[in-house]
Design a protein around this motif. Structure first.
Motif, mmCIF file in Angstrom:
data_model
loop_
_atom_site.group_PDB
_atom_site.id
_atom_site.type_symbol
_atom_site.label_atom_id
_atom_site.label_comp_id
_atom_site.label_asym_id
_atom_site.label_seq_id
_atom_site.Cartn_x
_atom_site.Cartn_y
_atom_site.Cartn_z
ATOM 1 N N ALA A 110 0.748 -1.245 0.013
ATOM 2 C CA ALA A 110 0.014 -0.019 -0.056
ATOM 3 C C ALA A 110 0.620 1.197 -0.087
ATOM 4 O O ALA A 110 0.125 2.330 0.181
ATOM 5 C CB ALA A 110 -0.959 -0.195 1.240
ATOM 6 N N GLY A 111 2.198 1.155 0.131
ATOM 7 C CA GLY A 111 3.043 2.370 0.068
ATOM 8 C C GLY A 111 3.138 2.781 1.172
ATOM 9 O O GLY A 111 3.716 4.140 1.458
ATOM 10 N N HIS A 112 2.899 2.222 2.543
ATOM 11 C CA HIS A 112 3.038 3.014 3.848
ATOM 12 C C HIS A 112 4.453 2.605 4.099
ATOM 13 O O HIS A 112 5.111 1.706 4.273
ATOM 14 C CB HIS A 112 2.082 2.159 4.727
ATOM 15 C CG HIS A 112 2.176 2.679 6.128
ATOM 16 N ND1 HIS A 112 1.880 3.755 6.398
ATOM 17 C CD2 HIS A 112 2.894 2.012 7.261
ATOM 18 C CE1 HIS A 112 1.923 4.148 7.798
ATOM 19 N NE2 HIS A 112 2.462 3.084 8.300
ATOM 20 N N GLU A 113 4.878 3.852 4.791
ATOM 21 C CA GLU A 113 6.564 3.780 5.053
ATOM 22 C C GLU A 113 6.764 4.157 6.606
ATOM 23 O O GLU A 113 7.700 3.848 7.065
ATOM 24 C CB GLU A 113 7.372 4.561 4.459
ATOM 25 C CG GLU A 113 7.438 4.154 2.773
ATOM 26 C CD GLU A 113 8.252 5.003 2.071
ATOM 27 O OE1 GLU A 113 8.838 6.003 2.678
ATOM 28 O OE2 GLU A 113 8.179 4.979 0.954
ATOM 29 N N GLY A 114 5.377 4.386 7.215
ATOM 30 C CA GLY A 114 5.548 4.644 8.724
ATOM 31 C C GLY A 114 5.544 3.411 9.650
ATOM 32 O O GLY A 114 5.639 2.180 9.284
ATOM 33 N N PRO A 115 5.366 3.679 10.954
ATOM 34 C CA PRO A 115 5.440 2.472 11.907
ATOM 35 C C PRO A 115 4.281 1.669 11.743
ATOM 36 O O PRO A 115 3.163 2.022 11.236
ATOM 37 C CB PRO A 115 5.139 3.344 13.168
ATOM 38 C CG PRO A 115 5.300 4.650 13.093
ATOM 39 C CD PRO A 115 5.340 4.994 11.491
ATOM 40 N N ALA A 116 4.526 0.407 11.929
ATOM 41 C CA ALA A 116 3.590 -0.878 11.542
ATOM 42 C C ALA A 116 2.343 -0.704 12.533
ATOM 43 O O ALA A 116 1.294 -0.904 12.260
ATOM 44 C CB ALA A 116 4.166 -2.090 11.672
ATOM 45 N N ASP A 117 2.369 0.087 13.599
ATOM 46 C CA ASP A 117 1.235 0.173 14.576
ATOM 47 C C ASP A 117 0.645 1.479 14.691
ATOM 48 O O ASP A 117 0.023 1.951 15.459
ATOM 49 C CB ASP A 117 1.764 -0.297 16.156
ATOM 50 C CG ASP A 117 2.927 0.592 16.572
ATOM 51 O OD1 ASP A 117 3.404 1.503 15.860
ATOM 52 O OD2 ASP A 117 3.087 0.489 17.603
ATOM 53 N N SER A 118 1.015 2.291 13.586
ATOM 54 C CA SER A 118 -0.010 3.652 13.396
ATOM 55 C C SER A 118 -1.400 3.478 13.140
ATOM 56 O O SER A 118 -1.641 2.348 12.649
ATOM 57 C CB SER A 118 0.941 4.448 12.582
ATOM 58 O OG SER A 118 0.874 4.109 11.220
ATOM 59 N N VAL A 119 -1.828 4.475 13.412
ATOM 60 C CA VAL A 119 -3.473 4.505 12.890
ATOM 61 C C VAL A 119 -3.536 4.260 11.485
ATOM 62 O O VAL A 119 -4.451 3.432 10.829
ATOM 63 C CB VAL A 119 -4.183 6.011 13.426
ATOM 64 C CG1 VAL A 119 -5.574 6.025 12.972
ATOM 65 C CG2 VAL A 119 -4.216 6.012 14.971
ATOM 66 N N ALA A 120 -2.720 4.846 10.728
ATOM 67 C CA ALA A 120 -2.902 4.715 9.106
ATOM 68 C C ALA A 120 -2.363 3.337 8.697
ATOM 69 O O ALA A 120 -3.245 2.878 7.929
ATOM 70 C CB ALA A 120 -1.840 5.846 8.735
ATOM 71 N N ALA A 121 -1.399 2.806 9.349
ATOM 72 C CA ALA A 121 -1.180 1.263 9.113
ATOM 73 C C ALA A 121 -2.386 0.709 9.390
ATOM 74 O O ALA A 121 -2.774 -0.465 8.675
ATOM 75 C CB ALA A 121 -0.120 0.783 9.914
ATOM 76 N N ILE A 122 -3.195 0.681 10.499
ATOM 77 C CA ILE A 122 -4.227 -0.095 10.959
ATOM 78 C C ILE A 122 -5.329 0.228 10.048
ATOM 79 O O ILE A 122 -6.101 -0.846 9.509
ATOM 80 C CB ILE A 122 -4.544 0.206 12.250
ATOM 81 C CG1 ILE A 122 -3.665 -0.462 13.370
ATOM 82 C CG2 ILE A 122 -6.011 -0.608 12.808
ATOM 83 C CD1 ILE A 122 -3.814 0.142 14.925
ATOM 84 N N LYS A 123 -5.574 1.119 9.368
ATOM 85 C CA LYS A 123 -6.486 1.592 8.686
ATOM 86 C C LYS A 123 -6.302 0.959 7.128
ATOM 87 O O LYS A 123 -7.027 0.266 6.734
ATOM 88 C CB LYS A 123 -6.610 2.970 8.472
ATOM 89 C CG LYS A 123 -7.742 3.335 7.314
ATOM 90 C CD LYS A 123 -7.854 4.832 7.210
ATOM 91 C CE LYS A 123 -8.936 5.055 6.219
ATOM 92 N NZ LYS A 123 -8.921 6.516 5.573
ATOM 93 N N ILE A 124 -4.905 0.917 6.683
ATOM 94 C CA ILE A 124 -4.470 0.206 5.496
ATOM 95 C C ILE A 124 -4.679 -1.365 5.722
ATOM 96 O O ILE A 124 -5.226 -2.037 4.770
ATOM 97 C CB ILE A 124 -2.982 0.454 5.399
ATOM 98 C CG1 ILE A 124 -2.983 1.875 4.801
ATOM 99 C CG2 ILE A 124 -2.540 -0.618 4.160
ATOM 100 C CD1 ILE A 124 -1.441 2.165 4.785
ATOM 101 N N LEU A 125 -4.456 -1.876 7.041
ATOM 102 C CA LEU A 125 -4.674 -3.307 6.921
ATOM 103 C C LEU A 125 -6.136 -3.610 6.831
ATOM 104 O O LEU A 125 -6.479 -4.650 6.244
ATOM 105 C CB LEU A 125 -4.118 -3.878 8.303
ATOM 106 C CG LEU A 125 -2.586 -3.940 8.563
ATOM 107 C CD1 LEU A 125 -2.171 -4.399 10.193
ATOM 108 C CD2 LEU A 125 -1.857 -4.935 7.658
#
Length: 109
Positions: free
Chosen positions: A70-85
């Motif tokens: 998804a192109g996410h480069e931030g922390p795996a446990d960030s709010v954005a990462a959880i939304k992507i998952l």
């Protein structure tokens, strides 16, 4: 949150085929030629290494693969990462996504 609500099972099933693969490679080594032996020995070492990895590590790798796709480069446990998952795997509950994201972040630390 209800006390009578059943907990959701983990949605990501980790399949460990490595022990069976290692057994097949060991079997192939019994009849291997001298030319085949080094490659099979290396393959056996890799399969045995993979067989020893815990499920949390494998789920963490799964999370990082989904986030990278998804192109996410931030922390795996960030709010954005959880939304992507949750968008990538529609069946994940919020609790499951947070659990997996925390496992991936812990593995990265």
């Amino acid at each position: 949150m209800s006390l009578f609500r059943k907990p959701q099972p983990l949605a990501v099933l980790v399949l460990h085929d490595a022990p069976e693969v290692a057994a097949a490679i060991r079997s192939a080594l019994e009849t291997a030629t001298d030319a085949e032996r080094p490659g099979l020995e290396r393959a056996l070492a890799l399969a045995e290494e993979s067989a020893g990895r815990p499920e949390t590590e494998l789920r963490g790798r799964w999370v990082r693969q989904r986030l990278a796709a998804a192109g996410h480069e931030g922390p795996a446990d960030s709010v954005a990462a959880i939304k992507i998952l949750r968008e990538a795997e529609r069946g994940l509950t919020l609790l499951q996504a947070v659990t997996y994201a925390k496992e991936a972040a812990a593995a990265d630390a």
